[in-house]
Design an enzyme around this catalytic site. Sequence first.
Site, short mmCIF file in Angstrom:
data_model
loop_
_atom_site.label_atom_id
_atom_site.label_comp_id
_atom_site.label_asym_id
_atom_site.label_seq_id
_atom_site.Cartn_x
_atom_site.Cartn_y
_atom_site.Cartn_z
CD GLU A 17 -2.89 1.15 2.32
OE1 GLU A 17 -3.70 0.20 2.20
OE2 GLU A 17 -2.91 1.98 3.26
CB ALA A 51 -8.53 14.02 4.18
CG HIS A 146 -14.83 0.88 13.01
ND1 HIS A 146 -14.91 2.12 13.61
CD2 HIS A 146 -14.46 1.11 11.72
CE1 HIS A 146 -14.63 3.06 12.71
NE2 HIS A 146 -14.35 2.47 11.56
CD GLU A 155 -15.41 -5.35 11.10
OE1 GLU A 155 -14.93 -5.52 9.96
OE2 GLU A 155 -15.98 -4.29 11.44
#
Length: 293
Positions: A17, A51, A146, A155
């Site tokens: 990632e 963001a 979470h 979950e």
Amino acid sequence: MNIRDIFDQKKLVFSFEVFPPKNTSPIKNIYKALNELVKLEPDFISVTYGAGGSTVNNKTTEISSLIKNIYGIESLAHLTCISSTREQISDITERLRLEDVENILALRGDDNGTSCGDFKYANELISYVKGNKNFNIIAACYPEGHIENRDVKLEIDNIERKIECGVTSFISQLFLDNNTYYEFLEEVYKRNIKTKIQAGIMPVINAKQMKRITELCGATIPLKFKKIMEMYENNPEALTQAGIAYATDQIIDLSSSRVDGIHLYTMNNPYVAKNISKNIGKIINSINEVQNV
């Protein structure tokens, strides 16, 4: 290639990632990191959805396209729905489709309490994207629950809901205690869920990073890891090596326990990714060679 097909071809999927640079950083920084990461030949590389507005969103699309169309490695574009309208999601997914990006990681995103978008939960985004574009949808799961609700059974309810909406595989939130992950998988299997789940591993190489992890996702910090941080927190080089060693041990243990895959949160750090890949390369190859016999 659809990432679902990669799972069909390999016993253990190994992926990375990366995240787009902040608006204050030149985008060439991510190119330098990718030039090194692609040499390690991961099965795919995911690109986070930061963001900050449309500029960042464009970077996510641009980087996902670069990975797929220039480097020749499958890409996975993150997409969050909090504060997004249907029109905005349609615009982003259309740009991804035009760039031949086939895979989307559909996330809710951080809720700051002021959301006024058309989606509240990830499953709503999943249903919308699945119904309007021909994408392979991957979702997140949270082995410790979470952060807003630590109930693991709830979950797993959410996992089932996401599968019903069209999700083909999951990537877990990072964790530092493999036993926690195994307990989570045991609960998943009790529900007869057979959808592939990759274990999310982040090599923690500085004390500030550990604090941020605790605040953002509430990952449990095992005593063994706390001792490492306390011992080496004032020696960055030693702490980096200790963080790499700890993540390597996690991955070796997970691989030996026949997990579906490992998703390495690289933090755009090729040095860390290269060292871990070197440590585990023969192990992953051995597992996948058995699959191909």
